[in-house]
Design an enzyme around this catalytic site. Structure first.
Site: not given
Length: 149
Positions: A67-68, A71
């Site tokens: 998820h990170e 980003h």
């Protein structure tokens, strides 16, 4: 798991899932309480909550890392890196990252019961039963139990 092991894991997941290198710093942040991880826009570093690994294991931590990294890689490419952006949602689905972190903290509640009408009152904080009364009938409150939810 140490910060060095986390750094190696993030670099490995970045190569395997995104086919791009992760060239910045990844570390555990003890101050994170409710979120699984955080991406810093200015420094491009990643912070992770140690509770994700301790409570749910490496599989859930890998989903938070993905998820990170979504980003990270989208921001580095100058594309839509925010949760609301279509590109972010598509890349997250493609890589198998988690959209939300599982619950990390348990909430405790105090349960009171009115002696007059039987109404149950659930509160996060303890009540002074001498001072506070039932909101419906103004009856006396009695402490029942503490529950975790």
């Amino acid at each position: 798991m140490t910060n060095q092991e986390l750094q190696a894991l993030v670099e490995k997941i970045s190569q395997e899932s995104f086919r791009q290198p992760f060239c910045h710093k990844a570390s555990f942040n003890q101050r994170l309480k409710t979120t699984g991880g955080r991406y810093h826009l200015k420094s491009h570093d990643l912070d992770f909550n140690h509770l994700v690994f301790e409570k749910y294991g490496i599989e859930e931590l890998a989903k938070v890392i993905k998820h990170e990294l979504c980003h990270y890689h989208l921001h580095m490419a100058g594309r839509g890196y925010q949760h609301k952006d279509r590109e972010f949602k598509q890349l997250l689905k493609k890589t198998g990252g988690s959209r939300f972190t599982p619950p990390l903290i348990t909430m405790t509640y105090q349960v009171y019961q009115c002696e007059k009408c039987g109404q149950e009152v659930k509160r996060r904080r303890k009540l002074d039963t001498e001072r506070f009364v039932c909101g419906d009938c103004l009856g006396k409150l009695k402490f029942l139990k503490t529950i975790e939810a």
